[in-house]
Motif scaffolding. Structure first.
Motif, PDB file in Angstrom:
ATOM      1  N   TYR A  88     -17.228 -52.849  15.902  1.00  0.00           N
ATOM      2  CA  TYR A  88     -17.431 -51.980  14.246  1.00  0.00           C
ATOM      3  C   TYR A  88     -17.733 -50.796  14.734  1.00  0.00           C
ATOM      4  O   TYR A  88     -18.462 -49.981  13.990  1.00  0.00           O
ATOM      5  CB  TYR A  88     -18.620 -52.858  13.771  1.00  0.00           C
ATOM      6  N   LYS A  89     -17.341 -50.027  15.680  1.00  0.00           N
ATOM      7  CA  LYS A  89     -17.392 -48.767  16.153  1.00  0.00           C
ATOM      8  C   LYS A  89     -16.829 -47.839  15.162  1.00  0.00           C
ATOM      9  O   LYS A  89     -17.239 -46.688  15.098  1.00  0.00           O
ATOM     10  CB  LYS A  89     -16.932 -48.491  17.679  1.00  0.00           C
ATOM     11  N   ASN A  90     -15.979 -48.241  14.301  1.00  0.00           N
ATOM     12  CA  ASN A  90     -15.276 -47.359  13.434  1.00  0.00           C
ATOM     13  C   ASN A  90     -15.904 -47.566  11.937  1.00  0.00           C
ATOM     14  O   ASN A  90     -15.102 -46.976  11.033  1.00  0.00           O
ATOM     15  CB  ASN A  90     -13.863 -47.465  13.425  1.00  0.00           C
ATOM     16  N   ALA A  98     -23.150 -48.745  15.012  1.00  0.00           N
ATOM     17  CA  ALA A  98     -22.806 -49.463  13.918  1.00  0.00           C
ATOM     18  C   ALA A  98     -23.955 -50.120  12.954  1.00  0.00           C
ATOM     19  O   ALA A  98     -25.028 -50.358  13.653  1.00  0.00           O
ATOM     20  CB  ALA A  98     -21.756 -50.518  14.334  1.00  0.00           C
ATOM     21  N   VAL A  99     -23.793 -50.259  11.541  1.00  0.00           N
ATOM     22  CA  VAL A  99     -24.757 -50.772  10.788  1.00  0.00           C
ATOM     23  C   VAL A  99     -25.082 -52.021  11.204  1.00  0.00           C
ATOM     24  O   VAL A  99     -26.333 -52.534  11.171  1.00  0.00           O
ATOM     25  CB  VAL A  99     -24.576 -50.555   9.249  1.00  0.00           C
ATOM     26  N   ILE A 100     -24.018 -52.875  11.578  1.00  0.00           N
ATOM     27  CA  ILE A 100     -24.255 -54.233  11.766  1.00  0.00           C
ATOM     28  C   ILE A 100     -25.364 -54.406  13.079  1.00  0.00           C
ATOM     29  O   ILE A 100     -25.880 -55.439  13.471  1.00  0.00           O
ATOM     30  CB  ILE A 100     -22.982 -54.890  12.000  1.00  0.00           C
ATOM     31  N   CYS A 101     -24.970 -53.432  13.974  1.00  0.00           N
ATOM     32  CA  CYS A 101     -25.740 -53.481  15.298  1.00  0.00           C
ATOM     33  C   CYS A 101     -27.308 -53.448  14.841  1.00  0.00           C
ATOM     34  O   CYS A 101     -28.230 -53.932  15.511  1.00  0.00           O
ATOM     35  CB  CYS A 101     -25.459 -52.394  16.444  1.00  0.00           C
ATOM     36  N   VAL A 104     -28.344 -56.497  13.219  1.00  0.00           N
ATOM     37  CA  VAL A 104     -29.010 -57.648  14.336  1.00  0.00           C
ATOM     38  C   VAL A 104     -30.219 -57.384  14.988  1.00  0.00           C
ATOM     39  O   VAL A 104     -30.820 -58.203  15.285  1.00  0.00           O
ATOM     40  CB  VAL A 104     -27.661 -57.641  15.259  1.00  0.00           C
ATOM     41  N   SER A 105     -29.994 -56.232  15.391  1.00  0.00           N
ATOM     42  CA  SER A 105     -31.493 -55.629  16.218  1.00  0.00           C
ATOM     43  C   SER A 105     -32.518 -55.766  15.534  1.00  0.00           C
ATOM     44  O   SER A 105     -33.823 -56.539  15.930  1.00  0.00           O
ATOM     45  CB  SER A 105     -31.101 -54.375  16.900  1.00  0.00           C
ATOM     46  N   LEU A 106     -32.618 -55.488  14.200  1.00  0.00           N
ATOM     47  CA  LEU A 106     -33.830 -55.711  13.403  1.00  0.00           C
ATOM     48  C   LEU A 106     -34.032 -57.051  12.990  1.00  0.00           C
ATOM     49  O   LEU A 106     -35.301 -57.490  13.141  1.00  0.00           O
ATOM     50  CB  LEU A 106     -33.674 -54.925  11.858  1.00  0.00           C
ATOM     51  N   PHE A 325     -27.496 -51.175  21.658  1.00  0.00           N
ATOM     52  CA  PHE A 325     -27.416 -49.605  21.599  1.00  0.00           C
ATOM     53  C   PHE A 325     -26.931 -49.139  22.795  1.00  0.00           C
ATOM     54  O   PHE A 325     -27.016 -47.855  22.848  1.00  0.00           O
ATOM     55  CB  PHE A 325     -28.778 -49.363  21.291  1.00  0.00           C
ATOM     56  N   THR A 326     -26.544 -49.758  23.867  1.00  0.00           N
ATOM     57  CA  THR A 326     -26.207 -48.927  25.122  1.00  0.00           C
ATOM     58  C   THR A 326     -24.472 -49.053  25.114  1.00  0.00           C
ATOM     59  O   THR A 326     -23.945 -50.123  24.753  1.00  0.00           O
ATOM     60  CB  THR A 326     -26.430 -49.874  26.448  1.00  0.00           C
TER      61      THR A 326
END
Length: 514
Positions: A88-90, A98-101, A104-106, A325-326
């Motif tokens: 989802y980098k684009n 990406a928002v989805i990252c 997921v992290s939250l 995030f890496t």
């Protein structure tokens, strides 16, 4: 001579296999925490043996999802978090991620914070299970602070493995204790058999909602963040070895959970318990067989289970955030094929670099320098979770309720993480070297649908429980919601096309051995 050589090779392979099995038991250790002890014992005490089927399903689900994330990591060379970042980098981004990252992290942070409160609650209950202790403010706050100091010190200095073996041995003593109790119990064979058939029993007075207990059993057995932990553990491993290890870990966790549920059923009352479930009920059941010595062993094992989970839960959240995030530096090599660059054969030997040259293509594009999650954020995630858990449990919040909320909430998150895995494992940019087989996709898709159904069932019960009193109507509504969501995914994303391609091309063939 030849016979000695063959015997030596067999012993060597056996030792390597045992070592591999022990390596993968880390997943079982993460699974069998204080939440598992309390939830399974409560299920038995409030609904007898009727919910064993939920543990069977949860174990199958856990294996399916963990095998899938291991396969994704081994074939693509990237963890699930890294795959989501690339996929989802684009798309829509927040601070170049990406928002989805972020979602997921939250989700993992909130879910694991609740798990950490659950661990602290179990840790205090374990202390109070020791004969002669009382729930005073000084004891409760002092023990919470003591747990916090130990956990923060080990996490800060990265010495989590120091207590691993010792805690594992102590926890196994508790498991043996449960086994002996079960062997000495008078178990109704018919009830045990019926417990393997799916059912939703009627709610009894002073009990939790049965749908909550079912989702809690699923949430405590098939842990969402284990998808990210299992992927990191699969780095550098062979697929067949990972499958056996995950299978061994899953079966071990299942057997322990069933033993705990059966012990809890010793306090079952068909008219409903006189009061809401408390962990002291387990202590009483053990005391009937072993007296004070048995209760002390149980308490120490419970403390070990709590402390090991106190360490792994925040660490899992931080590792998940780190993978999301890496951005890895581009080395100019693109890995394709059935294994990643750190692949090891079944005997543990590494593949030679010239053997990997067939699976690498050199890029002439400018190499990226990459970026990593700052250490202060990495540590901050873990420290905040520990501080919140210490504060909440020190305030004497109802610990049984805390454990139930943690299990239910994480059970609700499981469909989200499962969908992320399903989307990534069917993406050709990650799996071109060993595409998912049709039958494996069928099992994974069914698992996602069932997790959606269980989560929807709980939401329907909470939102419309007072309006809809007929159980089967609620079940039909939950099933409809699950089917609508999976249909939307198939139509609105590339998942439908990917699954169709999988069934057409890989039902009976595939590059990666299964």
């Amino acid at each position: 001579d030849g016979r000695r050589v063959n015997m030596y090779l067999r012993i060597s392979r056996l030792l390597h296999e045992v070592k591999s099995m022990l390596y993968w038991t880390m997943l079982a250790a993460c699974t069998v925490g204080p939440g598992t002890v309390v939830t399974c014992a409560r299920a038995g005490a409030e609904y007898d043996l009727s919910l064993i089927w939920a543990l069977v399903f949860a174990s199958i689900l856990a294996y399916t999802l963990q095998e899938g994330t291991a396969r994704l990591t081994i074939v693509s060379g990237k963890s699930l978090g890294q795959c989501l970042r690339v996929k989802y980098k684009n798309g829509a981004k927040i601070y170049d991620t990406a928002v989805i990252c972020w979602l997921v992290s939250l989700s993992v942070f909130i879910g694991n914070t609740l798990y950490e409160c659950n661990n602290w609650a179990g840790g205090i209950d374990a202390i109070l299970a020791i004969p002669g202790t009382e729930n005073t403010v000084g004891l409760r706050v002092g023990c919470c602070l003591g747990y916090a100091v130990i956990v923060l010190a080990l996490l800060y200095w990265d010495k989590v493995d120091m207590l691993g073996v010792f805690l594992g041995v102590v926890m196994m003593c508790m498991v043996v204790l449960f086994l002996i109790v079960v062997l000495n119990m008078d178990i109704n064979g018919a009830n045990l058999g019926w417990g393997f058939l799916p059912n939703i029993p009627e709610r009894l007075p002073n009990t939790a909602e049965p749908t909550d207990i079912v989702l809690s059993l699923v949430g405590t057995t098939s842990i969402g963040f284990n998808l990210f932990l299992g992927g990191s553990m699969a780095e550098g491993k062979a697929l067949k070895g990972a499958q056996r290890g995950i299978g061994f870990s899953t079966v071990s966790a299942f057997l322990v959970s069933v033993l705990i549920l059966i012990v809890g059923s010793g306090k079952y009352n068909e008219n409903g318990p006189e009061e809401t479930f408390q962990i002291s009920s387990i202590s009483e059941a053990i005391s009937n067989f072993f007296g004070t010595a048995g209760v002390v062993v149980f308490a120490l094992g419970f403390i070990a289970a709590a402390l090991s989970s106190m360490l792994t839960v925040p660490l899992g959240a931080a590792l998940t955030a780190n993978s999301l995030f890496t951005e890895e530096a581009d080395s100019g090599e693109q890995v394709k094929g059935v294994d990643n660059p750190t692949y090891q054969k079944e005997d543990g030997t590494s593949v030679k670099m010239e053997d990997l040259s067939k699976t690498k293509t050199t890029s002439t594009e400018e190499k990226s320098t990459g970026k990593s999650l700052p250490r202060w954020i990495y540590l901050g995630i873990m420290f905040v979770m520990v501080i919140i858990a210490t504060t909440v449990i020190s305030a004497n919040v109802d610990r049984t309720v805390v454990i139930l909320i943690a299990q239910v909430f994480n059970g609700l998150l499981l469909p989200f993480f499962s969908i992320c895995l399903l989307l990534c494992i069917n993406d050709e940019q990650f799996m071109s070297g060993g595409p998912q087989k049709g039958w494996a996709n069928l099992a994974l898709t069914l698992s996602v649908i069932i997790t959606l159904f269980l989560a929807s069932n709980v939401i329907v019960q909470k939102a419309f429980g007072s309006l809809i009193t007929i159980v089967y109507v609620k079940i039909l509504i939950a099933a409809g919601v699950a089917l609508v969501i999976i249909t939307a995914l198939l139509v609105l994303t590339s998942l439908g096309r990917d699954l169709l391609r999988s069934f057409q091309n890989n039902c009976c063939t595939g590059t990666v051995e299964d």
